[in-house]
Design an enzyme around this catalytic site. Structure first.
Site, PDB file in Angstrom:
ATOM      1  CB  ILE A 289       3.561   5.907   2.574  1.00 53.80           C
ATOM      2  CG1 ILE A 289       3.663   6.117   4.063  1.00 53.80           C
ATOM      3  CG2 ILE A 289       4.123   7.077   1.780  1.00 53.80           C
ATOM      4  CD1 ILE A 289       5.098   6.155   4.573  1.00 53.80           C
TER       5      ILE A 289
ATOM      6  CG  ASN B   1       3.547   8.624 -12.114  1.00 44.74           C
ATOM      7  OD1 ASN B   1       2.655   8.867 -12.927  1.00 44.74           O
ATOM      8  ND2 ASN B   1       3.337   8.581 -10.810  1.00 44.74           N
TER       9      ASN B   1
ATOM     10  CG  HIS C  52       6.660   2.519  -8.803  1.00 46.20           C
ATOM     11  ND1 HIS C  52       7.870   3.179  -8.953  1.00 46.20           N
ATOM     12  CD2 HIS C  52       5.744   3.479  -8.552  1.00 46.20           C
ATOM     13  CE1 HIS C  52       7.681   4.483  -8.782  1.00 46.20           C
ATOM     14  NE2 HIS C  52       6.395   4.689  -8.558  1.00 46.20           N
TER      15      HIS C  52
ATOM     16  NE  ARG D 133      -3.647  -2.174   2.491  1.00 45.57           N
ATOM     17  CZ  ARG D 133      -4.607  -2.628   1.678  1.00 45.57           C
ATOM     18  NH1 ARG D 133      -4.996  -1.884   0.653  1.00 45.57           N
ATOM     19  NH2 ARG D 133      -5.173  -3.796   1.873  1.00 45.57           N
TER      20      ARG D 133
ATOM     21  CG  HIS E 221       1.177   4.598  -8.917  1.00 44.53           C
ATOM     22  ND1 HIS E 221       1.291   5.256  -7.714  1.00 44.53           N
ATOM     23  CD2 HIS E 221       2.315   4.895  -9.605  1.00 44.53           C
ATOM     24  CE1 HIS E 221       2.428   5.919  -7.678  1.00 44.53           C
ATOM     25  NE2 HIS E 221       3.070   5.725  -8.814  1.00 44.53           N
TER      26      HIS E 221
ATOM     27  CB  VAL F  39      10.274   5.788  -5.823  1.00 42.63           C
ATOM     28  CG1 VAL F  39      11.128   4.580  -5.458  1.00 42.63           C
ATOM     29  CG2 VAL F  39       9.800   6.507  -4.555  1.00 42.63           C
TER      30      VAL F  39
HETATM   31  P1  5GP Z   1       6.071   7.805  -8.148  1.00 38.64           P
HETATM   32  O1  5GP Z   1       5.793   9.248  -7.788  1.00 38.64           O
HETATM   33  O2  5GP Z   1       7.570   7.537  -8.231  1.00 38.64           O
HETATM   34  O3  5GP Z   1       5.319   7.312  -9.342  1.00 38.64           O
HETATM   35  O4  5GP Z   1       5.476   6.953  -6.950  1.00 38.64           O
HETATM   36  C1  5GP Z   1       6.175   6.747  -5.770  1.00 38.64           C
HETATM   37  C2  5GP Z   1       5.151   6.424  -4.717  1.00 38.64           C
HETATM   38  O5  5GP Z   1       5.808   5.821  -3.633  1.00 38.64           O
HETATM   39  C3  5GP Z   1       4.400   7.651  -4.186  1.00 38.64           C
HETATM   40  O6  5GP Z   1       3.016   7.515  -4.448  1.00 38.64           O
HETATM   41  C4  5GP Z   1       4.736   7.640  -2.695  1.00 38.64           C
HETATM   42  O7  5GP Z   1       3.653   8.030  -1.885  1.00 38.64           O
HETATM   43  C5  5GP Z   1       5.161   6.208  -2.451  1.00 38.64           C
HETATM   44  N1  5GP Z   1       6.123   6.063  -1.383  1.00 38.64           N
HETATM   45  C6  5GP Z   1       7.271   6.784  -1.214  1.00 38.64           C
HETATM   46  N2  5GP Z   1       7.931   6.370  -0.125  1.00 38.64           N
HETATM   47  C7  5GP Z   1       7.179   5.364   0.413  1.00 38.64           C
HETATM   48  C8  5GP Z   1       7.360   4.542   1.586  1.00 38.64           C
HETATM   49  O8  5GP Z   1       8.328   4.646   2.341  1.00 38.64           O
HETATM   50  N3  5GP Z   1       6.385   3.620   1.814  1.00 38.64           N
HETATM   51  C9  5GP Z   1       5.300   3.463   0.994  1.00 38.64           C
HETATM   52  N4  5GP Z   1       4.408   2.520   1.321  1.00 38.64           N
HETATM   53  N5  5GP Z   1       5.109   4.231  -0.097  1.00 38.64           N
HETATM   54  C10 5GP Z   1       6.047   5.169  -0.378  1.00 38.64           C
END
Ligand code: 5GP
Length: 117
Positions: A33, A89, A102, A31, A104, A98
């Site tokens: 965060i 993304n 990945h 899930r 979503h 990150v």
């Molecule tokens: P991005 O913006 O790279 O597509 O998505 C990264 C996602 O990782 C974000 O939605 C962010 O909330 C989630 N995220 C970042 N750090 C953590 C963490 O330590 N734990 C969890 N569960 N989600 C994280």
């Protein structure tokens, strides 16, 4: 952390806590965060791929497995009939924060349309 290490690698190794909802030999899911919908789960491959730009044609199965796992999760959780959204993304304009590939999965309410805010 190694050069290609991200927080997701540490979650996979259980070095930091997360609500892991699925794992197999290829990928794991947990899930988000900071959920952007009532259900917000991230599906992450175990092979290191920083962004979608780094995905090789020979790695098409990596993304295929993420999609299949997300669809299976949605079915298991009773989300499939109402529907859901999947998002990958990439880099700055995509809002990637990150740098480990990945997917979503967003669900649990009508999500509306999408585009530039
Ligand atoms: P991005 O913006 O790279 O597509 O998505 C990264 C996602 O990782 C974000 O939605 C962010 O909330 C989630 N995220 C970042 N750090 C953590 C963490 O330590 N734990 C969890 N569960 N989600 C994280």
């Amino acid at each position: 952390m190694a050069a290609n290490e991200t927080i997701f690698h540490r979650i996979m190794r259980r070095e930091i806590p997360a609500d892991i909802v699925y794992e197999d030999e290829h990928l794991f899911a947990f899930r988000d965060i900071a959920p952007q919908a009532p259900v917000h789960v991230l599906f992450v491959p175990k092979v290191d791929i920083a962004t979608m730009n780094d995905l090789q044609a020979s790695q098409a199965e990596v993304v295929g497995r993420l999609v299949v796992a997300a669809a299976a999760y949605a079915k298991r959780e009773g989300l499939a009939a109402d529907g859901y959204r999947v998002v990958i993304n990439c880099n700055d304009h995509g809002g990637q924060t990150v740098f480990q590939l990945h997917l979503h999965l967003l669900a649990g309410a009508p999500l509306g349309h999408f585009g530039v805010p």
